[in-house]
Design a protein around this motif. Structure first.
Motif, mmCIF file in Angstrom:
data_model
loop_
_atom_site.group_PDB
_atom_site.id
_atom_site.type_symbol
_atom_site.label_atom_id
_atom_site.label_comp_id
_atom_site.label_asym_id
_atom_site.label_seq_id
_atom_site.Cartn_x
_atom_site.Cartn_y
_atom_site.Cartn_z
ATOM 1 N N GLU A 1 -19.299 21.635 28.819
ATOM 2 C CA GLU A 1 -20.080 20.514 28.300
ATOM 3 C C GLU A 1 -19.438 20.071 26.988
ATOM 4 O OE1 GLU A 1 -23.650 22.602 25.712
ATOM 5 O OE2 GLU A 1 -24.064 22.083 27.776
ATOM 6 N N LYS A 2 -19.565 18.806 26.699
ATOM 7 C CA LYS A 2 -19.003 18.268 25.462
ATOM 8 C C LYS A 2 -20.096 18.213 24.407
ATOM 9 C CE LYS A 2 -15.357 15.537 27.476
ATOM 10 N NZ LYS A 2 -14.761 14.232 27.617
ATOM 11 N N ARG A 3 -19.743 18.688 23.222
ATOM 12 C CA ARG A 3 -20.646 18.586 22.086
ATOM 13 C C ARG A 3 -20.027 17.643 21.081
ATOM 14 N NH1 ARG A 3 -22.554 24.856 21.412
ATOM 15 N NH2 ARG A 3 -23.683 24.933 23.381
ATOM 16 N N ARG A 4 -20.826 16.689 20.637
ATOM 17 C CA ARG A 4 -20.347 15.641 19.734
ATOM 18 C C ARG A 4 -20.958 15.828 18.357
ATOM 19 N NH1 ARG A 4 -21.117 13.903 24.764
ATOM 20 N NH2 ARG A 4 -19.367 12.865 25.777
ATOM 21 N N TYR A 5 -20.118 15.648 17.331
ATOM 22 C CA TYR A 5 -20.544 15.892 15.966
ATOM 23 C C TYR A 5 -20.251 14.699 15.067
ATOM 24 C CZ TYR A 5 -20.563 20.726 17.569
ATOM 25 O OH TYR A 5 -20.806 21.876 18.262
ATOM 26 N N LEU A 6 -21.168 14.433 14.165
ATOM 27 C CA LEU A 6 -20.956 13.506 13.061
ATOM 28 C C LEU A 6 -20.469 14.362 11.907
ATOM 29 C CD1 LEU A 6 -21.395 10.811 11.484
ATOM 30 C CD2 LEU A 6 -23.707 11.630 11.036
ATOM 31 N N VAL A 7 -19.296 14.053 11.370
ATOM 32 C CA VAL A 7 -18.719 14.839 10.287
ATOM 33 C C VAL A 7 -18.627 13.954 9.048
ATOM 34 C CG1 VAL A 7 -16.751 16.217 9.534
ATOM 35 C CG2 VAL A 7 -17.373 16.166 11.962
ATOM 36 N N LEU A 8 -19.179 14.464 7.934
ATOM 37 C CA LEU A 8 -19.168 13.745 6.657
ATOM 38 C C LEU A 8 -18.385 14.551 5.634
ATOM 39 C CD1 LEU A 8 -22.977 12.998 6.262
ATOM 40 C CD2 LEU A 8 -21.253 11.410 7.035
ATOM 41 N N GLN A 9 -17.474 13.898 4.940
ATOM 42 C CA GLN A 9 -16.855 14.490 3.759
ATOM 43 C C GLN A 9 -17.501 13.807 2.570
ATOM 44 O OE1 GLN A 9 -12.627 13.866 4.423
ATOM 45 N NE2 GLN A 9 -12.419 16.065 4.734
ATOM 46 N N PHE A 10 -17.923 14.605 1.601
ATOM 47 C CA PHE A 10 -18.712 14.044 0.510
ATOM 48 C C PHE A 10 -18.463 14.816 -0.778
ATOM 49 C CE2 PHE A 10 -20.994 17.495 2.362
ATOM 50 C CZ PHE A 10 -21.615 18.129 1.310
ATOM 51 N N GLU A 11 -18.877 14.190 -1.876
ATOM 52 C CA GLU A 11 -18.907 14.875 -3.164
ATOM 53 C C GLU A 11 -20.365 15.174 -3.461
ATOM 54 O OE1 GLU A 11 -17.502 14.420 -7.797
ATOM 55 O OE2 GLU A 11 -17.681 12.632 -6.557
ATOM 56 N N ASP A 12 -20.658 16.446 -3.692
ATOM 57 C CA ASP A 12 -22.027 16.858 -3.992
ATOM 58 C C ASP A 12 -22.409 16.299 -5.356
ATOM 59 O OD1 ASP A 12 -24.397 18.152 -4.699
ATOM 60 O OD2 ASP A 12 -23.838 19.967 -3.605
ATOM 61 N N PRO A 13 -23.421 15.428 -5.428
ATOM 62 C CA PRO A 13 -23.784 14.820 -6.709
ATOM 63 C C PRO A 13 -24.305 15.830 -7.735
ATOM 64 C CG PRO A 13 -25.326 14.160 -4.988
ATOM 65 C CD PRO A 13 -24.246 14.949 -4.329
ATOM 66 N N ASP A 14 -24.824 16.962 -7.282
ATOM 67 C CA ASP A 14 -25.361 17.958 -8.210
ATOM 68 C C ASP A 14 -24.290 18.874 -8.793
ATOM 69 O OD1 ASP A 14 -27.952 17.000 -7.821
ATOM 70 O OD2 ASP A 14 -28.250 18.300 -6.082
ATOM 71 N N THR A 15 -23.335 19.290 -7.951
ATOM 72 C CA THR A 15 -22.325 20.250 -8.404
ATOM 73 C C THR A 15 -20.979 19.615 -8.717
ATOM 74 O OG1 THR A 15 -21.518 20.733 -6.172
ATOM 75 C CG2 THR A 15 -23.385 22.046 -6.980
ATOM 76 N N GLY A 16 -20.732 18.428 -8.192
ATOM 77 C CA GLY A 16 -19.432 17.784 -8.361
ATOM 78 C C GLY A 16 -18.389 18.311 -7.396
#
Length: 176
Positions: free
Chosen positions: A115-130
């Motif tokens: 079965e195929k599993r699909r993912y939304l992947v986000l790269q981000f900067e954590d606003p609290d820790t930087g």
């Protein structure tokens, strides 16, 4: 010797008529304001995989993850998202794993049930820790995943590169 010339001649690029051009943007319906997902990890302090809801909060300019009880666990300000893209993994289904363990000849072929599993992947900067992070959410439907990616990219003002969207460094410096 003739064989070498025919192989070289057939290796020439050819234009195909009637094949849709991938560079043409196709219209996608906008993503719903909220959708059910499974958080797979990546946000500091939240290691447990869990079912929940992703919600677009346009007033607050952020993407919010809510748990099963509709309690906000964490969020991503649109301006902190550096890139967004889809990922897909093919895994042996539960049915395939059950069939594979049955002690009869041919049952080992159950491992071929994928079965195929699909993912939304986000790269981000954590606003609290930087610090920077990569967070993923499993979404079951490919069309919904593509719609969410395009909607999020539009709201976060990201630029498209292939199937992914990113925030150019020059735009990042200009907004500061």
């Amino acid at each position: 010797m003739i064989f070498l010339f025919t192989a070289a001649a057939s290796a020439q690029p050819r234009t195909l008529s009637g094949v849709p051009d991938k560079t043409q943007a196709r219209t996608l319906p906008p993503a719903p304001d909220s959708l059910s997902v499974k958080y797979e990890g990546g946000f500091l302090g939240f290691n447990k995989r869990q079912e929940g809801t992703l919600k677009f909060d346009d007033i607050g300019q952020r993407l919010v993850f809510l748990n099963e009880n509709s309690k906000e666990l964490f969020w991503f300000p649109y301006r902190s998202i550096f890139s967004v893209y889809a990922d897909e993994k093919s895994v042996t289904s539960t049915t395939g794993n059950v069939i594979r363990t049955i002690p009869i000849p041919g049952a080992g072929l159950g491992g071929l049930i994928k079965e195929k599993r699909r993912y939304l992947v986000l790269q981000f900067e954590d606003p609290d820790t930087g610090g920077n992070g990569i967070c993923s959410f499993r979404i079951g439907n490919a069309e919904l995943l593509e719609s969410v990616i395009h909607t999020l990219a539009e709201r976060a003002k990201l630029v498209q590169r292939g199937d992914a969207f990113y925030r150019p460094r020059s735009a990042e410096k200009q907004s500061n």
